[in-house]
Design a protein around this motif. Structure first.
Motif, PDB file in Angstrom:
ATOM      1  N   UNK A  89      56.294  28.683  66.931  1.00 23.88           N
ATOM      2  CA  UNK A  89      57.209  29.017  67.896  1.00 23.88           C
ATOM      3  C   UNK A  89      57.558  27.965  68.909  1.00 23.88           C
ATOM      4  N   UNK A  90      56.842  27.270  69.449  1.00 24.39           N
ATOM      5  CA  UNK A  90      56.935  26.515  70.490  1.00 24.39           C
ATOM      6  C   UNK A  90      57.623  25.071  70.110  1.00 24.39           C
ATOM      7  N   UNK A  91      57.078  24.736  68.641  1.00 23.41           N
ATOM      8  CA  UNK A  91      57.642  23.515  68.220  1.00 23.41           C
ATOM      9  C   UNK A  91      59.094  23.806  67.499  1.00 23.41           C
ATOM     10  N   UNK A  92      59.091  25.004  66.990  1.00 29.21           N
ATOM     11  CA  UNK A  92      60.491  25.287  66.427  1.00 29.21           C
ATOM     12  C   UNK A  92      61.750  25.352  67.597  1.00 29.21           C
ATOM     13  N   UNK A  93      61.233  26.108  68.899  1.00 31.66           N
ATOM     14  CA  UNK A  93      62.061  25.744  69.955  1.00 31.66           C
ATOM     15  C   UNK A  93      62.597  24.334  70.388  1.00 31.66           C
ATOM     16  N   UNK A  94      61.833  23.516  70.523  1.00 30.72           N
ATOM     17  CA  UNK A  94      62.054  22.051  70.692  1.00 30.72           C
ATOM     18  C   UNK A  94      62.900  21.491  69.545  1.00 30.72           C
ATOM     19  N   UNK A  95      62.678  21.785  68.284  1.00 34.16           N
ATOM     20  CA  UNK A  95      63.690  21.386  66.982  1.00 34.16           C
ATOM     21  C   UNK A  95      65.040  21.886  67.210  1.00 34.16           C
ATOM     22  N   UNK A  96      64.911  23.305  67.839  1.00 30.89           N
ATOM     23  CA  UNK A  96      66.427  23.766  67.840  1.00 30.89           C
ATOM     24  C   UNK A  96      67.176  23.214  69.191  1.00 30.89           C
ATOM     25  N   UNK A  97      66.284  22.937  70.229  1.00 30.88           N
ATOM     26  CA  UNK A  97      66.803  22.281  71.443  1.00 30.88           C
ATOM     27  C   UNK A  97      67.650  21.025  71.123  1.00 30.88           C
ATOM     28  N   UNK A 123      63.116  35.769  66.496  1.00 29.93           N
ATOM     29  CA  UNK A 123      64.712  35.952  66.931  1.00 29.93           C
ATOM     30  C   UNK A 123      64.748  35.640  68.375  1.00 29.93           C
ATOM     31  N   UNK A 124      63.816  35.754  69.064  1.00 32.03           N
ATOM     32  CA  UNK A 124      63.846  35.586  70.702  1.00 32.03           C
ATOM     33  C   UNK A 124      64.356  34.445  70.993  1.00 32.03           C
ATOM     34  N   UNK A 125      64.182  33.336  69.982  1.00 28.73           N
ATOM     35  CA  UNK A 125      64.575  31.985  70.504  1.00 28.73           C
ATOM     36  C   UNK A 125      66.404  31.979  70.615  1.00 28.73           C
ATOM     37  N   UNK A 126      66.867  32.741  69.717  1.00 30.08           N
ATOM     38  CA  UNK A 126      68.326  32.828  69.797  1.00 30.08           C
ATOM     39  C   UNK A 126      68.715  34.133  70.744  1.00 30.08           C
ATOM     40  N   UNK A 166      69.375  29.733  71.066  1.00 30.72           N
ATOM     41  CA  UNK A 166      68.970  28.509  70.277  1.00 30.72           C
ATOM     42  C   UNK A 166      69.075  28.939  68.900  1.00 30.72           C
ATOM     43  N   UNK A 167      70.272  28.347  68.240  1.00 31.12           N
ATOM     44  CA  UNK A 167      70.761  28.479  67.111  1.00 31.12           C
ATOM     45  C   UNK A 167      69.843  27.694  65.804  1.00 31.12           C
ATOM     46  N   UNK A 168      69.716  28.505  64.907  1.00 34.21           N
ATOM     47  CA  UNK A 168      68.982  27.684  63.614  1.00 34.21           C
ATOM     48  C   UNK A 168      69.560  26.297  63.353  1.00 34.21           C
ATOM     49  N   UNK A 169      68.457  25.473  63.014  1.00 34.57           N
ATOM     50  CA  UNK A 169      68.734  24.225  62.791  1.00 34.57           C
ATOM     51  C   UNK A 169      67.703  23.632  61.564  1.00 34.57           C
TER      52      UNK A 169
END
Length: 239
Positions: free
Chosen positions: A98-106, A153-156, A161-164
């Motif tokens: 999750x933490x890495x996915x967050x940075x990817x989406x950012x 889903x909390x990232x959005x 943060x949209x999917x990337x």
């Protein structure tokens, strides 16, 4: 396969300060010279590394963050993100994904560079458990997590943060490289970045010779002319 001109944004995800610079700093310097925006994501602060135990209890972590910041400047990178996981205890968990996915989406990178999740039986140093855990979690974050709006889903919902979708991943430290980057023009910047990690490299008697020897071997494997230097990756198409 991405052309260098198509690489506009790059995210490098590694376990420790200096992992980037041993594996990919020459390539990063080439990319920034070409105008790409490069972000570093460091999963730990590297507090379990180094040889000076007088700077334990938090001092080593602060020192290594400073060293990585200085090393990044050598190759044109100023965006560094430290996730704060414990050095030596990284596991391939949902939380890390999750933490890495967050940075990817950012960051929304075209390319992600990370460590191989596989053990290297010909050269043990890339096979640190943290390296393998981070490589595996990063690949999972690239596919399927970051691109799947239903993953975390909390990232959005909470962070917007949209999917990337990342188009390619380049893995360092593996046994089966299939992609080489000519870093002859940036090898000096790579070595300068490594020298910035004084707590990790000052004990190496001939750092320059060691790095040039390794990179010349990669260049030979790539079929580059004698006197060339290259960094080696396993390229994974993820789009």
């Amino acid at each position: 396969m991405l052309d260098e001109a198509d690489i506009k944004k790059v995210l490098v995800v590694v376990a420790h300060p200096d992992d980037i610079d041993f594996g990919a700093a020459g390539t990063v310097a080439r990319l920034t010279e070409a105008g790409a925006e490069v972000t570093y994501c460091l999963v730990t602060d590297g507090d379990a590394g180094g040889f000076d135990r007088a700077v334990d209890n938090g001092g080593m972590a602060a020192l290594r963050r400073a060293e990585q910041t200085a090393a990044a400047k050598c190759v044109g990178v100023s965006d560094l993100r430290f996730l704060g996981y414990q050095d030596g205890a990284v596991e391939q968990t949902l939380g890390l994904r999750r933490d890495i996915a967050r940075v990817i989406r950012q960051v929304q990178p075209d390319l992600v560079i990370t460590s191989t999740p596989e053990r290297n039986y010909t050269r043990i140093s890339p096979s640190h458990p943290d390296h393998r855990a981070v490589g595996g979690a990063t690949l999972d974050a690239v596919y399927p997590d970051a691109r799947n709006p239903y993953a975390f889903p909390e990232l959005l919902a909470d962070e917007g943060l949209e999917a990337w979708t990342v188009r390619e991943v380049w893995l360092t430290g593996g046994m089966t490289p299939n992609h080489y980057v000519d870093v002859t023009s940036t090898v000096d910047r790579k070595i300068a970045a490594l020298r910035a990690h004084e707590s990790q490299t000052s004990h190496i008697p001939d750092l320059d010779g060691m790095i040039r020897g390794m990179l010349s071997g990669h260049a030979a494997a790539a079929g580059l002319p004698e006197g060339s230097y290259a960094e080696a990756f396993q390229l994974v198409i993820t789009a």
